[in-house]
Scaffold this motif. Structure first.
Motif, PDB file in Angstrom:
ATOM      1  N   VAL A 134       0.831  -1.212   0.000  1.00 50.66           N
ATOM      2  CA  VAL A 134       0.000   0.000   0.000  1.00 50.66           C
ATOM      3  C   VAL A 134       0.861   1.256   0.000  1.00 50.66           C
ATOM      4  O   VAL A 134       0.585   2.223  -0.731  1.00 50.66           O
ATOM      5  N   VAL A 135       1.917   1.275   0.807  1.00 52.11           N
ATOM      6  CA  VAL A 135       2.804   2.445   0.844  1.00 52.11           C
ATOM      7  C   VAL A 135       3.430   2.679  -0.533  1.00 52.11           C
ATOM      8  O   VAL A 135       3.474   3.809  -1.036  1.00 52.11           O
ATOM      9  N   ILE A 136       3.898   1.601  -1.156  1.00 50.77           N
ATOM     10  CA  ILE A 136       4.575   1.736  -2.453  1.00 50.77           C
ATOM     11  C   ILE A 136       3.606   2.194  -3.533  1.00 50.77           C
ATOM     12  O   ILE A 136       3.856   3.168  -4.265  1.00 50.77           O
ATOM     13  N   TYR A 137       2.456   1.497  -3.659  1.00 52.72           N
ATOM     14  CA  TYR A 137       1.588   1.854  -4.785  1.00 52.72           C
ATOM     15  C   TYR A 137       0.819   3.156  -4.559  1.00 52.72           C
ATOM     16  O   TYR A 137       0.428   3.818  -5.528  1.00 52.72           O
ATOM     17  N   SER A 138       0.627   3.572  -3.312  1.00 52.20           N
ATOM     18  CA  SER A 138       0.007   4.875  -3.083  1.00 52.20           C
ATOM     19  C   SER A 138       0.962   5.988  -3.505  1.00 52.20           C
ATOM     20  O   SER A 138       0.549   6.961  -4.160  1.00 52.20           O
ATOM     21  N   ALA A 139       2.244   5.851  -3.135  1.00 52.27           N
ATOM     22  CA  ALA A 139       3.233   6.867  -3.514  1.00 52.27           C
ATOM     23  C   ALA A 139       3.395   6.932  -5.033  1.00 52.27           C
ATOM     24  O   ALA A 139       3.395   8.015  -5.627  1.00 52.27           O
ATOM     25  N   ILE A 140       3.514   5.767  -5.671  1.00 53.91           N
ATOM     26  CA  ILE A 140       3.681   5.736  -7.131  1.00 53.91           C
ATOM     27  C   ILE A 140       2.438   6.279  -7.829  1.00 53.91           C
ATOM     28  O   ILE A 140       2.523   7.077  -8.776  1.00 53.91           O
ATOM     29  N   GLY A 141       1.257   5.862  -7.371  1.00 53.51           N
ATOM     30  CA  GLY A 141       0.023   6.303  -7.998  1.00 53.51           C
ATOM     31  C   GLY A 141      -0.193   7.802  -7.875  1.00 53.51           C
ATOM     32  O   GLY A 141      -0.596   8.459  -8.837  1.00 53.51           O
ATOM     33  N   LEU A 142       0.079   8.365  -6.692  1.00 51.66           N
ATOM     34  CA  LEU A 142      -0.083   9.806  -6.506  1.00 51.66           C
ATOM     35  C   LEU A 142       0.890  10.586  -7.391  1.00 51.66           C
ATOM     36  O   LEU A 142       0.519  11.581  -8.029  1.00 51.66           O
ATOM     37  N   TRP A 143       2.131  10.130  -7.441  1.00 51.72           N
ATOM     38  CA  TRP A 143       3.143  10.842  -8.215  1.00 51.72           C
ATOM     39  C   TRP A 143       2.850  10.777  -9.716  1.00 51.72           C
ATOM     40  O   TRP A 143       2.815  11.803 -10.402  1.00 51.72           O
ATOM     41  N   LEU A 144       2.606   9.568 -10.217  1.00 51.44           N
ATOM     42  CA  LEU A 144       2.342   9.425 -11.645  1.00 51.44           C
ATOM     43  C   LEU A 144       1.007  10.052 -12.045  1.00 51.44           C
ATOM     44  O   LEU A 144       0.869  10.612 -13.139  1.00 51.44           O
ATOM     45  N   GLY A 145      -0.003   9.956 -11.162  1.00 49.58           N
ATOM     46  CA  GLY A 145      -1.292  10.564 -11.458  1.00 49.58           C
ATOM     47  C   GLY A 145      -1.191  12.077 -11.575  1.00 49.58           C
ATOM     48  O   GLY A 145      -1.806  12.695 -12.458  1.00 49.58           O
ATOM     49  N   THR A 146      -0.395  12.679 -10.680  1.00 49.38           N
ATOM     50  CA  THR A 146      -0.190  14.131 -10.741  1.00 49.38           C
ATOM     51  C   THR A 146       0.534  14.525 -12.017  1.00 49.38           C
ATOM     52  O   THR A 146       0.146  15.473 -12.711  1.00 49.38           O
ATOM     53  N   ARG A 147       1.585  13.794 -12.352  1.00 51.18           N
ATOM     54  CA  ARG A 147       2.355  14.107 -13.561  1.00 51.18           C
ATOM     55  C   ARG A 147       1.504  13.922 -14.823  1.00 51.18           C
ATOM     56  O   ARG A 147       1.572  14.737 -15.749  1.00 51.18           O
TER      57      ARG A 147
END
Length: 349
Positions: A134-147
Motif C-alpha cells: 500500500v505504501v509503495i503503490y500509493s506513492a507511485i500512484g499519486l506521483w504518476l497521477g499528478t504528472r
C-alpha cells in the motif's frame, strides 16, 4: 469620538469572529457525531450480514469437523450442542452479537481455538505484505497521477493511462500466477529467481531471515503494487484534471508563480479529497489483506486463513474475519471523513 468608534468597531469584529469560531466548532462536532453514528450503524449492519450471509454456504460444519470419520448420531448431537448449533437461529444471532460486541468472536470449528487468537496470529504477516504494498503503490500512484494530469495529452500521459487501465482490469490472482510461472518456475531464457510461495524458508535467522522474508515478498508485493497503483493513478489524475481549469490557478499563474509551485501548492492540495478516500480505503485493505493473492502465493496471512475457513465452512472464523475486514474499512473511511474538514474547510459546514 473617532477613537471610541474604532474601539467599538474592533470589539464588534472580535465578537463576530468569536461567534463564527464557536459556530464552526459546533458544526464540526455535529459533523463528527453524524459520521460516528453512521459508522456505528454500518458496523451493526456488518454483524447482521456476517451472521446470515455465511449460513447459506453449502456444507455441514459438524460433518466437516469430523473429517469424514464414522461418527454416531449421539456424537454429532454433542458437537452441535457444544458449538451452539442446536439453538434456534434467533438465539444464535443474539449470542453472536453479544460475543462480538464484547470482543469474543467464538471458537473455530476447524482449529478448535478462539477465533480472536487465530486472527492475531496471522495479522503480522498480512500487515507486512499489504502494508509495504500500500505504501509503495500509493506513492507511485499519486506521483504518476499528478504528472499525467498536469501534462495531459502528452505521450507520457497516454502511456501511463494505458498501462494503468490495463493493469486495473487484470485480476490480481491471474497476474500472480503469471509472475509465478515467469519468475519462480522460469520460462524460456528467464530463470526461476523467486520462491513459489510461503513467507520464509524456515532455516534462517538474524539478517539472513530478514533477507529471506524480503525475497519471498517480492512477487506478491509486485502483484499488489501493479494492480493497486493503477487505481490510485487514475483517481488522482481525474481529480486533478477537474481542478486544471479553475480560476484560482489562473490567478496564481498571473502572479508570476512557477508552474511546479502552482501545481504543488495550489492544484494538488485541492485535488486530494477523492485521493484521500482512496488512500484510506487502501489502508483498510492493510487489515483485510488480499485473499486471492495471499492464497496464490501461500502467504500465511488473514487472506489465506479466510480461504481455509470458507472451504470448511468454519462459520465462527469466517464471521470473525468478515467483521475484522469490514470493520477496518469502516474505521478507515471514518478517519478519512474526519480528515476532510482539515483539508477543505467547506466540508462539514
Amino acid at each position: 469620538m473617532s477613537t471610541t468608534s474604532t474601539t467599538g468597531t474592533t470589539a464588534v469584529a472580535r465578537a463576530s469572529e468569536a461567534r463564527a469560531a464557536r459556530g464552526n466548532v459546533r458544526a464540526y462536532l455535529l459533523y463528527v457525531a453524524g459520521k460516528i453514528g453512521g459508522a456505528a450503524v454500518s458496523l451493526f449492519a456488518v454483524l447482521v450480514t456476517s451472521f446470515f450471509l455465511f449460513r447459506i454456504i453449502p456444507g455441514d460444519p459438524v460433518k466437516a469437523m469430523t473429517h469424514g470419520m464414522p461418527t454416531s448420531a449421539e456424537q454429532m448431537a454433542t458437537l452441535r450442542r457444544q458449538f451452539g448449533l442446536d439453538k434456534p437461529m434467533w438465539q444464535q444471532f443474539t449470542d453472536y452479537c453479544a460475543g462480538a460486541l464484547s470482543g469474543d468472536l467464538g471458537m473455530s470449528y476447524q482449529f478448535r481455538a478462539p477465533v480472536g487468537d487465530l486472527i492475531l496470529q496471522k495479522v503480522p504477516a498480512t500487515l507486512l505484505l499489504t502494508g509495504v504494498a500500500v505504501v509503495i503503490y500509493s506513492a507511485i500512484g499519486l506521483w504518476l497521477g499528478t504528472r499525467s494530469a498536469w501534462r495531459h495529452g502528452s505521450l507520457g500521459d497516454k502511456l501511463n493511462t494505458g498501462v494503468a487501465l490495463t493493469l486495473w482490469s487484470v485480476p490480481g490472482f491471474w497476474l500472480g500466477l503469471l509472475l509465478i510461472i515467469t519468475f519462480s518456475v522460469g520460462i524460456g531464457p528467464v530463470p526461476g529467481m523467486f520462491p513459489t510461495g510461503g513467507m520464509e524458508s524456515g532455516n534462517e535467522s538474524g539478517f539472513a531471515y530478514v533477507a529471506d522474508v524480503a525475497h519471498h515478498m517480492v512477487l506478491p508485493v509486485l502483484t499488489l503494487v501493479a494492480v493497486g497503483y493503477a487505481q490510485t493513478l487514475l483517481v488522482m489524475r481525474s481529480s486533478l484534471l477537474d481542478e486544471m481549469g479553475s480560476d484560482y490557478l489562473t490567478t496564481a499563474r498571473a502572479k508570476g508563480l512557477r508552474d511546479d509551485v502552482v501545481r504543488r501548492r495550489h492544484a494538488v492540495p485541492n485535488a486530494l479529497l477523492p485521493t484521500v478516500t482512496m488512500v484510506f480505503i487502501n489502508l483498510g485493505h492493510v487489515a483485510a489483506g488480499s485473499i486471492l493473492v495471499e492464497t496464490v502465493f501461500s502467504w500465511p496471512g488473514l487472506g489465506g486463513l479466510f480461504y481455509q475457513a470458507l472451504s470448511v465452512p468454519d462459520l465462527p472464523l469466517v464471521q470473525g474475519l468478515f467483521v475484522v475486514f469490514a470493520g477496518a474499512m469502516i474505521v478507515m473511511n471514518l478517519l478519512a471523513d474526519l480528515l476532510y474538514p482539515l483539508l477543505d474547510p467547506r466540508v462539514g459546514r
